[in-house]
Structures are given as structure tokens and as C-alpha cells.
Motif scaffolding. Sequence first.
Motif, short mmCIF file in Angstrom:
data_model
loop_
_atom_site.label_atom_id
_atom_site.label_comp_id
_atom_site.label_asym_id
_atom_site.label_seq_id
_atom_site.Cartn_x
_atom_site.Cartn_y
_atom_site.Cartn_z
N LEU A 190 4.15 -41.96 2.43
CA LEU A 190 3.11 -42.83 2.09
C LEU A 190 1.69 -41.97 2.85
N GLY A 191 1.96 -40.94 3.45
CA GLY A 191 0.83 -40.11 4.07
C GLY A 191 0.47 -38.99 3.37
N MET A 192 1.35 -38.88 2.01
CA MET A 192 0.93 -37.73 1.17
C MET A 192 -0.05 -38.15 0.10
N PRO A 193 -0.85 -37.17 -0.48
CA PRO A 193 -1.68 -37.61 -1.51
C PRO A 193 -0.83 -37.74 -2.79
N GLU A 194 -1.62 -38.11 -3.69
CA GLU A 194 -0.86 -38.51 -5.06
C GLU A 194 -1.06 -37.25 -5.94
N SER A 195 -0.24 -36.87 -7.03
CA SER A 195 -0.30 -35.74 -7.43
C SER A 195 -1.87 -35.74 -8.25
N PRO A 196 -2.51 -34.63 -8.34
CA PRO A 196 -3.73 -34.38 -9.12
C PRO A 196 -3.59 -34.51 -10.46
N ARG A 197 -2.51 -34.03 -11.13
CA ARG A 197 -2.15 -34.28 -12.47
C ARG A 197 -2.18 -35.90 -12.92
N TRP A 198 -1.52 -36.48 -12.13
CA TRP A 198 -1.08 -38.01 -12.41
C TRP A 198 -2.35 -38.72 -12.32
N LEU A 199 -3.34 -38.30 -11.31
CA LEU A 199 -4.48 -38.96 -11.12
C LEU A 199 -5.50 -38.65 -12.36
N VAL A 200 -5.50 -37.36 -12.75
CA VAL A 200 -6.43 -37.21 -14.10
C VAL A 200 -5.91 -37.98 -15.13
N MET A 201 -4.53 -37.93 -15.22
CA MET A 201 -4.02 -38.55 -16.57
C MET A 201 -4.39 -40.12 -16.45
N LYS A 202 -4.43 -40.78 -15.32
CA LYS A 202 -4.97 -42.29 -15.14
C LYS A 202 -6.78 -42.32 -14.93
#
Length: 457
Positions: free
Chosen positions: A198-210
Motif C-alpha cells: 500500500l506504500g508503493m506508487p501505482e504503475s505510471p503506465r496504468w495511470l496514463v491508461m486511466k
Amino acid sequence: MDRAALPAAVEPKKKGNVRFAFACAILASMTSILLGYDIGVMSGASLYIQKDLKINDTQLEVLMGILNVYSLIGSFAAGRTSDWIGRRFTIVFAAVIFFAGALIMGFSVNYAMLMFGRFVAGIGVGYALMIAPVYTAEVSPASARGFLTSFPEVFINFGILLGYVSNFAFARLSLHLGWRIMLGIGAVPSVLLAFMVLGMPESPRWLVMKGRLADAKVVLAKTSDTPEEAAERLADIKTAAGIPLDLDGDVVAVPKNKGSSEEKRVWKDLILSPTKAMRHILIAGIGIHFFQQSSGIDAVVLYSPRVFKSAGITGDNRLLGTTVAVGATKTVFILVATFLLDRIGRRPLLLSSTGGVIVSLVGLATGLTVISRHPDEKITWAIVLCIFCIMAYVAFFSIGLGPITWVFFFAYLPETRGRTLEDMSSLFGHTATHKQGAADADDDAGKEKKVEMAATN
């Protein structure tokens, strides 16, 4: 896209960013501990499960080997799940599933309940094995992606060692209680993992896809070697998602079905109409994974107590203590291999690993054959040979066949080394977008020639 497009507060510094990506890769790859622990602990727990539940050898073999079948279900479901809820929460979901499976196995009262717990845990293992490399590859800078994507194999070995240690630690408990604690205590690392992730950042690829560009910029700035690389990675992901490069903002609209149509096109080109060079690459990639598993590593890890028993070692404590030595050897050599990959090279390690595995298995077969033909005699040299060959086998496997299969497409092939994920998507699917015009045909031929040269080196 220029440097100003990235948040100034998180402007990257190379060393710090590598450490941050390193930490993220470690946390994500720790999900592989779940698989390793399950394999390692079952090798010793099976000795007591068979006695307590009074099951035959066939039932025991099904119980031990069925995990791979169950994990396939989780692997197939993990892709869609990670696209829906994100990579990070998919890792948490995997840990929760394994937690439930470990508890069910720990409280099992019969064979059917134990098999159901094995099924649930297998689903969690499948999720973990699929999502950990994906997250690691998407968050890592190109310069370190090959190294970081070898981490899952490291943590699988560490999990196996923990399973062996658990067997040895709880072997002195009562028959009814010992194996249940061995299996049930596997819920502990899954809980710890879920909270740490839970302390990790989300994947940048997934964030852009959203469409969450602002969040993606922050993560890319923290995980790229330079601001220029962060901007380049962002532009590549936007292109893959169908987002115009000049479209900027904290949250933007993502064209529907762009990603899925692109994915279908790439898979169609890979399977139905691959180029000669791409076919060569696919055969090599699939082949190395096939031979890794067919080398017998699972049999040695799962049945090491029985192998040692066949070699003449008696007593549960001695058997389980020897398996701990196997796990320690495997873990040490996988760590050595991880740091040698970029220094010695993948091919020399892979070739030496394969040769060592062959010699070790021949020696083990020779020792076991001699022992089986003299059941009433204690042939010391044959026993020593068997123990040495098992240790040598896991050592040689761990310096090459183990880790290199994980980094094959990211670092072993010259044409993918240092590329972004989007570059590799274009490389693997370029034939579908360059089929019109003489100039495009020439461009295709040039690209294919380069790939062929790289694939044959």
C-alpha cells in the motif's frame, strides 16, 4: 514534451531514482515469496500429511503438483483484474487470496478441505506471479529493468528457503498439529506484504491508461534516470494509449478501445503472421522457459526429502535439515547470479548453468542407481555423491536457468535492451503498421534485418 512538464518538486536524481525503483521492485517481487514458501513447505509437510490423513501416494502427488494448474487460473485472471483496479491493488488482492488459502490449509480436517485450500492459495500464487513482473517492468527505468525483473526468481528462492526452515522448525510438534502450522503460518507473510504494498506508487503506465497524467508524471519523475527519460516514457505511454501528445492536464479523456485494439493487433502479428526473425525470437523465448521447467527443478525442490531418503539419509530431522541446506544453497547462488548477469553476460551464465545441470543430474542418477541395487548395504560414496549432486544441481540452476528466463526479453535479446515497454510493443508488432508503399516495405525489410542479426547473435 519538455522538462518543465514534470513537477519541479520531484525532479529526479539518478541515484535516488534507481533506489526508489529498486525499493518498488523489491516490494512487488516479494509476492513471489508466496509461491516459494508454498513449494518449500509442502515438500516437508507432505511427510506428515500422508501419515495423518492416511492418503496414498497418488493423492499426495496430486496435492503437491496441482498448484501449477490452479495458478494458471489466477494468471489468466490477473491481467484483466490489474487493468481494472490497478497493479498495486492487484498485488494486495493476490496476498489476500493467498492468506485465505493458507488459513484453509492450516485448519483442514480432511483431504478435500486441504485440496480446496490448495486451490485458493494457487489462485493467489497465479495472481502474484503474473502481476509482480508486470509492475516491476512498468515502474523501472530502462537502464535497470533487466536487473530488476530478475527479482521474482530471487524471492521465489527465498520463499523456498523459508518453507524448508518452517518444516525443520515445526517438525518436532505432534503429527496432528505440526503440518497444519507449517501451512497455516504462510498467512503471515501475505498480511505483511499487503500492508507494505500500500506504500508503493501505482504503475505510471496504468495511470496514463486511466487518463491520470499528473499522477503518472510524479511516478515517472521518481523512477526515471533523467527528466528527459521521464518525458520520453510519458510520451510513449500516451501514444500507446491513443492520447494526443499535445493534450496535457491533470486528468484527460482516454479514447475507448484504443488499447484493446492495439493489443489484439500485436498478438495477431505475433501468432498469425510473425516475421522470420520474430519467429526465431519466440521459439527462443518459449524454449528457454520450457526447458527451465523440464530440467526437473520442481521435482527436486518438492521431493528433496524423499530423494535424500532414497540416498540413505534416515530420520525426519536429518532429512529436513538437509533440505534447509538445499534452500540455502539455492538462495545464495541466485543472489550471486543476479549481480553477475551484467558483468559476465547472460549467454555464458546460461550455457554454464545448463552444462552443470546436466552433469549434476547424471551424477545424481548414478548415485541413486547404485544405492537402489544394493539395498542391504550402506555405500558411503554413493550417498555423498547424491548429496553433492543435489547441491550442485540447485547451484547451477540458480546461476543461469533460474534468473535468466525472467530477464530474457528485457535484457538477453540485444534488440530489447534499454528500450521502453512501448518501444518493445512497436518492435513486436511493427509488421501490421508498415505494409503500404515501397518506402514502408523497405523500412520493414531494414528493421527485420536488424532484428534477425540481433536474434542470431
